[in-house]
Design an enzyme around this catalytic site. Structure first.
Site, PDB file in Angstrom:
ATOM      1  N   TYR A  54     -54.703  34.673  25.662  1.00 16.19           N
ATOM      2  CA  TYR A  54     -54.232  35.930  25.076  1.00 16.19           C
ATOM      3  C   TYR A  54     -54.117  36.996  26.154  1.00 16.19           C
ATOM      4  O   TYR A  54     -54.893  37.031  27.104  1.00 16.19           O
ATOM      5  CB  TYR A  54     -55.219  36.445  24.026  1.00 16.19           C
ATOM      6  CG  TYR A  54     -55.126  35.762  22.687  1.00 16.19           C
ATOM      7  CD1 TYR A  54     -54.182  36.147  21.752  1.00 16.19           C
ATOM      8  CD2 TYR A  54     -56.002  34.736  22.355  1.00 16.19           C
ATOM      9  CE1 TYR A  54     -54.112  35.542  20.513  1.00 16.19           C
ATOM     10  CE2 TYR A  54     -55.944  34.118  21.109  1.00 16.19           C
ATOM     11  CZ  TYR A  54     -54.994  34.520  20.198  1.00 16.19           C
ATOM     12  OH  TYR A  54     -54.929  33.915  18.968  1.00 16.19           O
ATOM     13  N   HIS A  65     -52.380  28.282  16.791  1.00 15.68           N
ATOM     14  CA  HIS A  65     -52.166  29.090  15.588  1.00 15.68           C
ATOM     15  C   HIS A  65     -51.457  30.388  15.938  1.00 15.68           C
ATOM     16  O   HIS A  65     -51.477  30.843  17.078  1.00 15.68           O
ATOM     17  CB  HIS A  65     -53.493  29.401  14.892  1.00 15.68           C
ATOM     18  CG  HIS A  65     -54.426  30.214  15.741  1.00 15.68           C
ATOM     19  ND1 HIS A  65     -55.249  29.642  16.688  1.00 15.68           N
ATOM     20  CD2 HIS A  65     -54.657  31.540  15.815  1.00 15.68           C
ATOM     21  CE1 HIS A  65     -55.941  30.588  17.304  1.00 15.68           C
ATOM     22  NE2 HIS A  65     -55.595  31.756  16.800  1.00 15.68           N
ATOM     23  N   HIS A  89     -51.373  34.346  14.333  1.00 15.65           N
ATOM     24  CA  HIS A  89     -51.954  35.285  13.372  1.00 15.65           C
ATOM     25  C   HIS A  89     -50.844  36.059  12.668  1.00 15.65           C
ATOM     26  O   HIS A  89     -49.861  36.441  13.304  1.00 15.65           O
ATOM     27  CB  HIS A  89     -52.859  36.289  14.089  1.00 15.65           C
ATOM     28  CG  HIS A  89     -54.045  35.677  14.772  1.00 15.65           C
ATOM     29  ND1 HIS A  89     -55.294  35.630  14.200  1.00 15.65           N
ATOM     30  CD2 HIS A  89     -54.174  35.087  15.986  1.00 15.65           C
ATOM     31  CE1 HIS A  89     -56.143  35.046  15.038  1.00 15.65           C
ATOM     32  NE2 HIS A  89     -55.493  34.708  16.135  1.00 15.65           N
ATOM     33  N   TYR A 143     -57.218  26.902  22.292  1.00 12.84           N
ATOM     34  CA  TYR A 143     -58.105  27.562  23.251  1.00 12.84           C
ATOM     35  C   TYR A 143     -59.565  27.436  22.830  1.00 12.84           C
ATOM     36  O   TYR A 143     -59.873  27.350  21.653  1.00 12.84           O
ATOM     37  CB  TYR A 143     -57.715  29.029  23.460  1.00 12.84           C
ATOM     38  CG  TYR A 143     -57.749  29.914  22.232  1.00 12.84           C
ATOM     39  CD1 TYR A 143     -58.937  30.507  21.813  1.00 12.84           C
ATOM     40  CD2 TYR A 143     -56.592  30.187  21.510  1.00 12.84           C
ATOM     41  CE1 TYR A 143     -58.974  31.339  20.710  1.00 12.84           C
ATOM     42  CE2 TYR A 143     -56.620  31.013  20.402  1.00 12.84           C
ATOM     43  CZ  TYR A 143     -57.816  31.585  20.001  1.00 12.84           C
ATOM     44  OH  TYR A 143     -57.828  32.398  18.905  1.00 12.84           O
ATOM     45  N   ARG A 199     -60.100  26.448  19.083  1.00 13.12           N
ATOM     46  CA  ARG A 199     -59.196  26.778  17.987  1.00 13.12           C
ATOM     47  C   ARG A 199     -57.960  25.905  18.062  1.00 13.12           C
ATOM     48  O   ARG A 199     -57.401  25.707  19.139  1.00 13.12           O
ATOM     49  CB  ARG A 199     -58.719  28.242  18.068  1.00 13.12           C
ATOM     50  CG  ARG A 199     -59.739  29.355  17.964  1.00 13.12           C
ATOM     51  CD  ARG A 199     -60.458  29.471  16.632  1.00 13.12           C
ATOM     52  NE  ARG A 199     -59.763  29.038  15.433  1.00 13.12           N
ATOM     53  CZ  ARG A 199     -58.930  29.780  14.710  1.00 13.12           C
ATOM     54  NH1 ARG A 199     -58.639  30.989  15.060  1.00 13.12           N
ATOM     55  NH2 ARG A 199     -58.376  29.307  13.612  1.00 13.12           N
TER      56      ARG A 199
END
Ligand SMILES: [Fe+2]
Lengths: 209, 247
Positions: free
Chosen positions: B113, B165, B167, B152, B162
């Site tokens: 991120y 995905h 959000h 990640y 995770r």
């Protein structure tokens, strides 16, 4: 056998996670090239009618620690108690008042701060007046589904007493969690302090609306 | 009551099925332990404070807001498998929700991120910001272009990851419909190992968050596509109203 109602299910919620700012307030965390400004982050326009106020506070977890990664949204009526946006059928709200604001808490102090105006009273379902209030919605890492609460005003004791929520006897011991504390003023603007406790002795009342 | 006009769907919203959502307290997702209210939620019939909501107009959107491959890029396209994500926002009665604002954010193709709190060693992509937004059209449709995010690791267990995905934050027509969720990708075995996903009690509810590979929406020789429909709460119609109109 029986006919199917063929309704859909609401998409299940998932946590906003630690990086909620990327999607909601990217400029706030230094992603500056995508949107001109962060949605909901600007203070209330000067042209909005009504008593200007500041609402500030922190969000605490069950150990008393301050959340530094929460995001809050505020939704409220205008000074006459009319909602901007969709769903208001009683009349047009103040065109200069957005009604909706969004603030990430500060990454170090955990303090959030809304600069808005004091809302007017809005009727309950049965026509009784609800006391002036703002709706707050809190999301963060570790919160699986956004939490709804309301903030009421300490200087509206009589209206609060008559509010349909405040007359619910089973809540007596916890109602104080919905009332902000007056915390002086800044340049003549009243400041209301509203801390939110996710858990523990002072757990805020959250709503299933 | 008269037999006309036709019922309009402007009553209160259907009660949220809390058994379909993850509960607040999901101890395998450790951060939820201290951030979950312990008291029962206060059930409240919808009032105007919940049945109203902000409106976001198409005018606020920039041309590249729904193109994550380009909306942060300066020296070239973002790196990674090029995908289109598209679908509809519907209510529980299957009606489209036009004018819904969707904001979406994600890690880059390596699972990193763009955020100061992010510490994963995967490389930053200088051409990828990781956010975008859309407003649904009259039929409730939305679409955007991005790169497929990577999985990640995250600090929960010592070796929790995770699944890939995206959000989503969604504004419907009323504050009662406000929702944040995540979209997963068809065929990813990591979905079923994730403590955050597995906080959802019902496997059918998890499946509702898994986007389907949509070969018919791909752009040949260019971009794969995934279809992801989102359902917001439905609302009662006022066929027989027993409360004061106008309130
Ligand atoms: Fe994530």
């Amino acid at each position: 056998m029986v006919q199917s109602l063929s309704r859909l299910k609401e998409s299940p919620s998932q946590t906003a996670g630690p990086y909620v700012h990327i999607g909601t307030t990217p400029n706030f965390i230094g992603i500056n090239h995508v949107y001109a400004q962060d949605l909901g982050l600007a203070p209330c326009p000067a042209a909005a009618k009504g008593q200007r106020i500041i609402i500030t506070g922190q969000v605490f977890d069950g150990s008393g620690a301050v959340l530094r990664d929460a995001l809050l949204e505020l939704w409220q009526a205008d000074a006459d108690g009319l909602y901007p946006g969709r769903g208001e059928h009683r009349g047009a709200a103040d065109p200069n008042f957005p009604g909706w604001f969004r603030q990430p808490v500060d990454g170090v102090s955990g303090i959030y701060r809304f600069e808005t105006i004091k809302p007017g009273a809005v009727p309950f379902i049965d026509g009784r007046k609800m006391a002036p209030h703002v709706t707050l919605w809190i999301v963060a890492r570790g919160i699986n589904i956004g939490l709804h609460t309301r903030m009421y005003f300490p200087d509206e004791a009589a209206a609060n007493e008559a509010d349909p929520i405040f007359t619910r006897f089973e809540l007596r011991a916890r109602l104080a969690t919905l009332v902000a504390a007056r915390d002086g003023e800044e340049d003549g603007v009243p400041v209301y302090r509203f801390d939110i406790h996710l858990q523990g002795d002072k757990e805020t009342i959250f709503f299933d609306i | 009551m008269r037999n006309a006009p036709a019922p309009n769907h402007n009553g209160g919203f259907y009660q949220r099925d809390r058994a379909w959502h993850p509960p607040a307290f999901t101890p395998n997702y450790k951060t939820s332990v201290l951030r979950s209210p312990k008291h029962a939620l206060l059930s409240l019939n919808n009032t105007l404070s919940e049945m109203t909501g902000p409106v976001f107009g198409h005018a606020m959107l920039g041309e590249l807001d729904n193109d994550l491959i380009r909306n942060y890029a300066t020296t070239g396209d973002a790196i990674g498998p090029r995908i289109i994500v598209h679908g509809r926002v519907l209510d529980e009665d299957g009606r489209p929700v036009p004018g819904a604002l969707l904001e979406y954010w994600q890690a880059n193709a390596g699972g990193r991120y763009r955020h100061k709190k992010e510490s994963y060693l995967a490389a930053i992509d200088p051409n990828f910001g990781g956010c975008g937004r859309s407003i649904t059209d009259e039929e409730g449709r939305y679409w955007f272009r991005t790169i497929k995010p990577g999985a990640y690791p995250w600090p929960n267990g010592v070796n929790d990851w995770r699944p890939a995905h995206i959000h989503f934050s969604i504004f419907g027509h009323a504050f009662a419909q406000r929702l944040i969720t995540q979209m997963y990708f068809e065929g990813d075995p990591m979905i079923w190992q994730c403590p955050i996903v597995m906080g959802i009690p019902d496997k059918a509810a998890v499946a509702q968050l898994v986007a389907a590979l949509d070969r018919e929406a791909t752009i040949p020789m260019d971009t794969l596509a995934y279809k992801f429909d989102i359902v917001l709460r439905g609302r009662r119609s006022t066929m027989f109203e027993n409360r004061m109109e106008g309130n």
